[in-house]
Write a protein that holds these residues in place. Structure first.
Motif, short mmCIF file in Angstrom:
data_model
loop_
_atom_site.label_atom_id
_atom_site.label_comp_id
_atom_site.label_asym_id
_atom_site.label_seq_id
_atom_site.Cartn_x
_atom_site.Cartn_y
_atom_site.Cartn_z
N GLY A 82 46.40 88.87 38.87
CA GLY A 82 45.73 87.88 39.70
C GLY A 82 44.78 88.53 40.69
O GLY A 82 44.71 89.75 40.80
N GLY A 83 44.10 87.67 41.43
CA GLY A 83 43.18 88.16 42.45
C GLY A 83 41.84 87.47 42.37
O GLY A 83 41.66 86.51 41.62
N TYR A 84 40.88 87.95 43.14
CA TYR A 84 39.54 87.39 43.14
C TYR A 84 38.58 88.35 43.79
O TYR A 84 38.98 89.27 44.51
CB TYR A 84 39.50 86.03 43.85
CG TYR A 84 40.03 86.03 45.27
CD1 TYR A 84 39.25 86.46 46.34
CD2 TYR A 84 41.32 85.57 45.54
CE1 TYR A 84 39.73 86.44 47.64
CE2 TYR A 84 41.82 85.55 46.83
CZ TYR A 84 41.02 85.99 47.88
OH TYR A 84 41.50 85.96 49.17
N VAL A 85 37.31 88.14 43.54
CA VAL A 85 36.23 88.86 44.20
C VAL A 85 35.54 87.89 45.15
O VAL A 85 35.22 86.77 44.75
CB VAL A 85 35.22 89.42 43.19
CG1 VAL A 85 34.03 90.07 43.91
CG2 VAL A 85 35.89 90.42 42.27
N LYS A 86 35.33 88.28 46.39
CA LYS A 86 34.76 87.38 47.38
C LYS A 86 33.73 88.09 48.24
O LYS A 86 33.95 89.22 48.66
CB LYS A 86 35.86 86.81 48.28
CG LYS A 86 35.35 85.80 49.30
CD LYS A 86 36.48 85.26 50.16
CE LYS A 86 35.95 84.28 51.19
NZ LYS A 86 37.03 83.78 52.08
N LEU A 87 32.61 87.41 48.48
CA LEU A 87 31.57 87.90 49.39
C LEU A 87 31.50 86.97 50.59
O LEU A 87 31.44 85.74 50.43
CB LEU A 87 30.22 87.95 48.69
CG LEU A 87 29.02 88.31 49.59
CD1 LEU A 87 29.12 89.77 50.04
CD2 LEU A 87 27.70 88.04 48.89
N ASP A 88 31.54 87.54 51.79
CA ASP A 88 31.40 86.77 53.03
C ASP A 88 30.06 87.09 53.68
O ASP A 88 29.67 88.26 53.77
CB ASP A 88 32.52 87.13 54.02
CG ASP A 88 33.85 86.57 53.58
OD1 ASP A 88 33.88 85.43 53.10
OD2 ASP A 88 34.86 87.29 53.72
N LEU A 89 29.38 86.05 54.12
CA LEU A 89 28.20 86.19 54.96
C LEU A 89 28.55 85.61 56.33
O LEU A 89 28.82 84.41 56.45
CB LEU A 89 27.01 85.45 54.37
CG LEU A 89 25.78 85.29 55.28
CD1 LEU A 89 25.25 86.65 55.73
CD2 LEU A 89 24.69 84.49 54.58
N ILE A 90 28.61 86.46 57.35
CA ILE A 90 29.07 86.06 58.68
C ILE A 90 27.93 86.24 59.67
O ILE A 90 27.30 87.31 59.73
CB ILE A 90 30.28 86.91 59.12
CG1 ILE A 90 31.41 86.80 58.09
CG2 ILE A 90 30.77 86.49 60.50
CD1 ILE A 90 32.55 87.76 58.32
N GLN A 91 27.67 85.20 60.44
CA GLN A 91 26.65 85.27 61.49
C GLN A 91 27.29 84.97 62.84
O GLN A 91 27.77 83.86 63.07
CB GLN A 91 25.53 84.26 61.22
CG GLN A 91 24.44 84.27 62.27
CD GLN A 91 23.69 85.60 62.29
OE1 GLN A 91 23.29 86.11 61.25
NE2 GLN A 91 23.52 86.18 63.48
#
Length: 334
Positions: A82-91
């Motif tokens: 299991g798992g996932y790939v995630k991209l965060d864009l934080i401002q």
């Protein structure tokens, strides 16, 4: 070597095909179908062959006990990746000390050196997660082994989130503390989550005992880690002689659940070079609930109070908020 053998075999087959009449059947590579989705079972429970016209093609992987899992060939152990790939864009529009998550204790206040910091743009993929789950049954009971990690370690290094094993009612390893209730945690866009919640993962040994269809109780011994500031006139460090002792009582039904957890712990300073050894007692109560209101919605809440439980609170862990030294070098739980 395998690639060389494969290339040699392919070359032989191509030469053979060039001299055979059209319509001749050439088997390039013997194939085995490895798809749990193509699972087929006879009336007697024995796996049926896939592709009845070709005896060489047959299933060898079987669906496991968890959704999306497979059984390890030759065993009754189910395995799931299991798992996932995630991209965060934080401002961040104003200064904050933690660019990866909204930790309120890192927001600079007036009078500090970071008070003039401006906002920040951050792109990151460190929440990317990977886990392995193994489950099975033995004559003495069910067992489970689970491992999960992400890249929130220092310098975006891989770190362990969960690593535990369960056998029957016994759990040993690192996972959510017995003092918290992960099923009463609301989903939030930010990784940090609600500031006031009880939220800790740590090593433990826990026993969970069902009492009836709806009730169960759990007791645990967990890793101690007293957090407080040591005055400059003292020499030593936090060093507990006892583990933390959390427990909970839980009621569950189709409408939701209610849980009351308690905590008893030692907060101790071990002095060196003539500094005294001092300690105090920490205690806490954490009551949580979740009520299913509609098919997709629920109402949940948490109320925690106590003395010397700062390390267990989301926004206070790591802030040395368990206790404070008073005049006379005595330790007082906060």
């Amino acid at each position: 070597r395998l690639l060389a053998e494969f290339a040699k075999r392919l070359d032989q087959l191509e030469k053979k095909q060039s001299v055979e009449p059209l319509g001749s059947q050439v088997t390039m590579v013997p194939a085995v179908v490895a798809s749990a989705e193509a699972r087929s079972t006879s009336n007697h429970g024995a796996p049926e062959r896939l592709g009845q016209d070709n005896p060489k093609v047959e299933k060898f992987l079987e669906e496991g006990v968890m959704p999306g899992s497979i059984k390890i060939p030759g065993t009754d152990i189910s395995m799931k990746f299991g798992g996932y790939v995630k991209l965060d864009l934080i401002q961040d529009f104003d200064g904050i000390g933690n660019p990866s998550q909204f930790k309120t204790d890192t927001i600079p206040v007036r009078g500090t050196s970071n008070a003039d910091l401006s906002g920040l743009t951050t792109l990151q993929a460190i929440e990317t997660r990977f886990n392995l789950d193994f489950r099975g049954e033995t004559p003495k009971g069910k067992f489970r082994a689970f491992f999960e990690g992400d890249f929130y370690g220092q310098g975006n290094t891989f770190r362990i989130r969960h690593a535990f094993g369960e056998f029957g009612n016994l759990l040993a390893g690192q996972t959510w503390t017995t003092f918290m209730d992960i099923s009463a945690r609301p989903r939030s866009l930010d990784y940090e989550g609600p500031d006031g919640e009880v939220f800790v993962r740590q090593a433990m040994i826990r026993w969970t005992q069902p009492l009836s269809r709806h009730w169960k109780v759990a007791f645990a011994v967990e890793n101690p880690s007293g957090q407080f500031v040591v005055p400059g006139n003292l020499s030593g460090s936090s060093r507990s002689h006892l583990p933390d002792f959390p427990a909970f009582l839980r009621y569950e039904s189709p409408r939701g659940h209610f849980q009351v957890a308690t905590l008893l712990r030692q907060i101790r300073f071990d002095g060196t070079e003539g500094s005294p050894d001092v300690s105090t007692i920490g205690w806490g109560v954490n009551s949580t609930f979740k009520l299913n209101t509609t098919r997709k919605d629920s109402l949940m809440g948490q109320f925690a109070f106590g003395s010397g439980i700062g390390r267990y609170l989301e926004s206070m862990t790591g802030q040395n908020a368990d206790a404070v030294f008073r005049a006379g070098n005595t330790l007082k739980a906060l």
